[in-house]
Design a protein around this motif. Structure first.
Motif, PDB file in Angstrom:
ATOM      1  N   GLN A 151       4.810   2.757  -6.087  1.00  0.00           N
ATOM      2  CA  GLN A 151       5.124   1.870  -4.973  1.00  0.00           C
ATOM      3  C   GLN A 151       3.861   1.138  -4.516  1.00  0.00           C
ATOM      4  N   ASN A 152       4.062   0.123  -3.685  1.00  0.00           N
ATOM      5  CA  ASN A 152       2.946  -0.697  -3.186  1.00  0.00           C
ATOM      6  C   ASN A 152       2.084  -1.212  -4.328  1.00  0.00           C
ATOM      7  N   CYS A 153       2.716  -1.675  -5.373  1.00  0.00           N
ATOM      8  CA  CYS A 153       2.018  -2.133  -6.578  1.00  0.00           C
ATOM      9  C   CYS A 153       2.644  -3.463  -7.004  1.00  0.00           C
ATOM     10  N   GLU A 154       2.040  -4.553  -6.556  1.00  0.00           N
ATOM     11  CA  GLU A 154       2.599  -5.879  -6.843  1.00  0.00           C
ATOM     12  C   GLU A 154       2.004  -6.433  -8.128  1.00  0.00           C
ATOM     13  N   VAL A 155       2.851  -6.938  -8.992  1.00  0.00           N
ATOM     14  CA  VAL A 155       2.385  -7.547 -10.240  1.00  0.00           C
ATOM     15  C   VAL A 155       1.858  -8.953  -9.948  1.00  0.00           C
ATOM     16  N   THR A 156       0.624  -9.216 -10.412  1.00  0.00           N
ATOM     17  CA  THR A 156       0.006 -10.524 -10.146  1.00  0.00           C
ATOM     18  C   THR A 156      -0.140 -11.357 -11.416  1.00  0.00           C
ATOM     19  N   GLY A 157       0.063 -10.735 -12.576  1.00  0.00           N
ATOM     20  CA  GLY A 157      -0.038 -11.487 -13.824  1.00  0.00           C
ATOM     21  C   GLY A 157       0.572 -10.700 -14.974  1.00  0.00           C
ATOM     22  N   ILE A 158       1.020 -11.424 -15.994  1.00  0.00           N
ATOM     23  CA  ILE A 158       1.563 -10.784 -17.188  1.00  0.00           C
ATOM     24  C   ILE A 158       0.641 -11.103 -18.354  1.00  0.00           C
ATOM     25  N   ARG A 159       0.166 -10.070 -19.036  1.00  0.00           N
ATOM     26  CA  ARG A 159      -0.796 -10.259 -20.130  1.00  0.00           C
ATOM     27  C   ARG A 159      -0.083 -10.392 -21.469  1.00  0.00           C
ATOM     28  N   MET A 160      -0.521 -11.383 -22.229  1.00  0.00           N
ATOM     29  CA  MET A 160       0.078 -11.606 -23.553  1.00  0.00           C
ATOM     30  C   MET A 160      -1.023 -11.881 -24.567  1.00  0.00           C
ATOM     31  N   GLU A 161      -0.754 -11.487 -25.823  1.00  0.00           N
ATOM     32  CA  GLU A 161      -1.626 -11.862 -26.931  1.00  0.00           C
ATOM     33  C   GLU A 161      -0.758 -12.301 -28.092  1.00  0.00           C
ATOM     34  N   ASN A 162      -1.049 -13.451 -28.658  1.00  0.00           N
ATOM     35  CA  ASN A 162      -0.279 -13.992 -29.785  1.00  0.00           C
ATOM     36  C   ASN A 162       1.227 -13.992 -29.519  1.00  0.00           C
ATOM     37  N   GLY A 163       1.589 -14.375 -28.296  1.00  0.00           N
ATOM     38  CA  GLY A 163       3.014 -14.478 -27.957  1.00  0.00           C
ATOM     39  C   GLY A 163       3.714 -13.164 -27.755  1.00  0.00           C
ATOM     40  N   ALA A 164       2.957 -12.074 -27.630  1.00  0.00           N
ATOM     41  CA  ALA A 164       3.572 -10.768 -27.394  1.00  0.00           C
ATOM     42  C   ALA A 164       2.972 -10.134 -26.143  1.00  0.00           C
ATOM     43  N   ILE A 165       3.778  -9.326 -25.473  1.00  0.00           N
ATOM     44  CA  ILE A 165       3.374  -8.651 -24.236  1.00  0.00           C
ATOM     45  C   ILE A 165       2.323  -7.589 -24.520  1.00  0.00           C
ATOM     46  N   THR A 166       1.265  -7.527 -23.675  1.00  0.00           N
ATOM     47  CA  THR A 166       0.317  -6.422 -23.789  1.00  0.00           C
ATOM     48  C   THR A 166       0.176  -5.636 -22.491  1.00  0.00           C
ATOM     49  N   GLY A 167       0.624  -6.208 -21.365  1.00  0.00           N
ATOM     50  CA  GLY A 167       0.516  -5.466 -20.109  1.00  0.00           C
ATOM     51  C   GLY A 167       0.640  -6.367 -18.902  1.00  0.00           C
ATOM     52  N   VAL A 168       0.291  -5.792 -17.743  1.00  0.00           N
ATOM     53  CA  VAL A 168       0.371  -6.555 -16.494  1.00  0.00           C
ATOM     54  C   VAL A 168      -0.910  -6.357 -15.681  1.00  0.00           C
ATOM     55  N   ASP A 169      -1.219  -7.351 -14.851  1.00  0.00           N
ATOM     56  CA  ASP A 169      -2.230  -7.195 -13.803  1.00  0.00           C
ATOM     57  C   ASP A 169      -1.488  -6.902 -12.512  1.00  0.00           C
ATOM     58  N   THR A 170      -2.008  -5.937 -11.760  1.00  0.00           N
ATOM     59  CA  THR A 170      -1.339  -5.590 -10.504  1.00  0.00           C
ATOM     60  C   THR A 170      -2.381  -5.444  -9.409  1.00  0.00           C
ATOM     61  N   THR A 171      -1.887  -5.282  -8.187  1.00  0.00           N
ATOM     62  CA  THR A 171      -2.792  -5.043  -7.058  1.00  0.00           C
ATOM     63  C   THR A 171      -3.436  -3.662  -7.148  1.00  0.00           C
ATOM     64  N   ARG A 172      -2.964  -2.823  -8.105  1.00  0.00           N
ATOM     65  CA  ARG A 172      -3.588  -1.523  -8.324  1.00  0.00           C
ATOM     66  C   ARG A 172      -4.214  -1.457  -9.723  1.00  0.00           C
ATOM     67  N   GLY A 173      -4.646  -2.626 -10.231  1.00  0.00           N
ATOM     68  CA  GLY A 173      -5.354  -2.670 -11.504  1.00  0.00           C
ATOM     69  C   GLY A 173      -4.479  -3.070 -12.670  1.00  0.00           C
ATOM     70  N   ALA A 174      -5.117  -3.267 -13.831  1.00  0.00           N
ATOM     71  CA  ALA A 174      -4.389  -3.668 -15.036  1.00  0.00           C
ATOM     72  C   ALA A 174      -3.715  -2.439 -15.655  1.00  0.00           C
ATOM     73  N   ILE A 175      -2.487  -2.658 -16.174  1.00  0.00           N
ATOM     74  CA  ILE A 175      -1.745  -1.579 -16.830  1.00  0.00           C
ATOM     75  C   ILE A 175      -1.212  -2.127 -18.152  1.00  0.00           C
ATOM     76  N   GLY A 176      -1.454  -1.410 -19.226  1.00  0.00           N
ATOM     77  CA  GLY A 176      -0.972  -1.848 -20.529  1.00  0.00           C
ATOM     78  C   GLY A 176       0.476  -1.430 -20.763  1.00  0.00           C
ATOM     79  N   ALA A 177       1.193  -2.208 -21.600  1.00  0.00           N
ATOM     80  CA  ALA A 177       2.596  -1.875 -21.892  1.00  0.00           C
ATOM     81  C   ALA A 177       3.011  -2.493 -23.219  1.00  0.00           C
ATOM     82  N   ASN A 178       3.892  -1.787 -23.946  1.00  0.00           N
ATOM     83  CA  ASN A 178       4.468  -2.363 -25.164  1.00  0.00           C
ATOM     84  C   ASN A 178       5.622  -3.292 -24.822  1.00  0.00           C
TER      85      ASN A 178
END
Lengths: 416, 89
Positions: A202-229
């Protein structure tokens, strides 16, 4: 802790001081297999079914506020499956079936009450349309009963049957429809997901979506960057903002819908009743307040409050249907932000971006769809293709012309 | 929400009806299906300042372009749609 009579008695002896929190307040790890953005009913249900049905446990649900603070806590709690179109009714019937076993499934009291949903009709033409819809529902294995005026008068004596402009001639009833406790639904799914190792952050707002070569790699949030498949978006009225972070434009506009509750009363309304001559729907909560709502304000809005002209319009509709409402005081009214799609139907689909999945476009109807939405979205994320229940809810249907316009309103959100 | 109509002055918002986003430009004849799809269905849907068409249907019946914040409902500017369309060309 499993909720049971045994545990209730055991905790009574310790003065109810040893109950543990229903879910952990997790801190984010550096990487997850799946991140669900949006800790509302749909997001939590998605995480629950990903763990329950598909064996994926390394999941985070990111919520910018707190669980139950968004539209999950702002709806009018109605559960029904009374649609006409082929694309809609099988999905909503599946949702209703999931609702019927949800308490046993979650070991949580969601206060599901199948008290019956009645749509009133006021003209011969409207009766014919309801007969057609009722038949469509029966053919899809749902339940529907056409009620005549006299039968209805016995059941709902408080309506204005002889209204000069909109006399009530009868109604289409779905006996299996009803209401559920909205907060309990998100709490129950949150607890069920947490028991299957899902991190609810909770209290974790997504501020950006990370992508490489057109594929998802993670998100930037108010509680730091988090990687994801894989990332699933289930953020209702904020869908366009999140999609813009991934460079997408959606067939969605955000609109405000207001809802109201009166002071508490003794039991008065035993069902969910909707006015056929205007957009007005009412039921009574277990606390006794009458809960009702109407149309959208009609203009784009991200403010979780509406304006007074729609307050007046909704109350006028209510008075036309049920004049005794005029003796009551409205306790609170509030607004929620609807993700209005261009044809009035939802989208549960993959996006053109590898690893990004979209759940949006719920318009007025998100609450009743919660179980099936999560169930279908989990299937789509885990298997990388839609289940047949959500196969019609494609993102590209506006390009191919396969619109699902339940109301026949046209390609503008504020007509649905 | 009250709207300052250029012809009628400040009026209650329920005199007006709403069409939607005023920024998408109508594609030229012969445009591709994708351009038409984008024009008819896709929206920026911003949280913040937004240019939008309103119709003063309960008043002078003029079409207006209103610059309004979708988060605060604050109205920055109201103009006649015909003037704005001409200045855009």
């Amino acid at each position: 802790m499993k909720y049971s009579l045994f545990n209730l008695i055991r905790n009574t002896f310790s003065g109810h001081s040893r109950w543990t929190p229903a879910w952990r307040d997790a801190t984010p790890k550096t990487h997850y297999d799946v991140i669900i953005i949006g800790g509302g009913g749909h997001g939590l249900a998605t995480a629950y079914y990903l763990a329950r049905e598909h064996g994926i446990h390394n999941i985070a649900v990111l919520e910018k506020g707190y669980i139950g603070g968004g539209n999950a806590g702002r709806n009018t709690t109605i559960v029904r499956a009374n649609y006409l179109l082929e694309g809609n009714q099988p999905f909503y019937e599946w949702s209703l079936k999931l609702w019927e076993s949800l308490e046993q499934e979650l070991n949580y009291n969601v206060m599901m009450s199948q008290r019956g949903v009645i749509n009133l009709y006021h003209s011969d033409a409207q009766r014919d349309a309801y007969v057609r819809r009722g038949n469509a529902m029966l053919m899809h294995g749902s339940d529907a009963v056409l009620m005549k005026r006299d039968e209805l008068r016995d059941m709902l004596p408080y309506l204005d049957y002889d209204n000069a402009r909109f006399p009530i001639l009868g109604g289409l009833m779905q006996p299996r429809g009803g209401t559920a406790r909205h907060d309990a639904v998100v709490w129950g799914y949150a607890r069920g997901a947490d028991m299957r190792d899902v991190d609810i952050i909770q209290n974790c707002e997504v501020t950006g979506i990370r992508m490489e070569n057109g594929a998802i790699t993670g998100v930037d949030t108010t509680r730091g960057a988090i990687g994801a498949n894989k990332i699933g978006l289930a953020v209702a009225g904020n869908s366009s903002r999140l999609a813009a972070m991934a460079g997408m434009r959606l067939p969605i506009e955000s609109h405000v819908l207001q809802a109201f509750v009166t002071e508490g009363l003794k039991p008065l309304i035993d069902h969910v009743v909707t006015f056929g001559a205007g957009h007005f729907y009412i039921s009574q909560s277990d606390k006794g307040g009458l809960v009702f709502g109407g149309d959208l304000d009609g203009y784009n809005s991200y403010a979780q409050r509406g304006n007074l002209p729609m307050v007046e319009h909704v109350l006028e509709s209510g008075m036309a249907m049920m004049p005794s409402l005029g003796r009551l005081r409205v306790l609170r009214h509030w607004g929620g932000i609807m993700d209005m799609s261009m044809d009035g139907s939802p989208i549960i689909d993959k996006t053109p971006i590898d690893g990004l999945y979209l759940n949006t476009g719920w318009c007025y109807g998100g609450f009743k769809a919660t179980p099936a939405s999560g169930w279908c979205f989990a299937h789509t994320i885990a298997r990388d293709h839609a289940h047949r229940y959500n196969a019609p809810y494609r993102l590209d249907r506006f390009m191919t012309g396969n619109l699902i316009d339940e109301r026949g309103g046209g390609p503008r959100p504020n007509v649905h | 929400m009250r709207i300052n109509c250029p012809l009628c002055g400040e009026r209650a918002s329920d005199e007006f009806s709403y069409l939607g986003d005023a920024t998408p430009g109508r594609p030229p004849s012969g445009a591709s299906l994708k351009e038409w799809h984008d024009y008819v269905y896709l929206r920026d849907n911003p949280r913040g300042p937004h240019h939008e068409y309103w119709h003063h249907v309960g008043g002078c019946r003029a079409w207006l372009v209103i610059h309004r914040d979708t988060f605060t409902h604050e109205i920055f500017d109201v103009g006649l749609a015909c003037d704005i369309e001409e200045s855009v060309g």
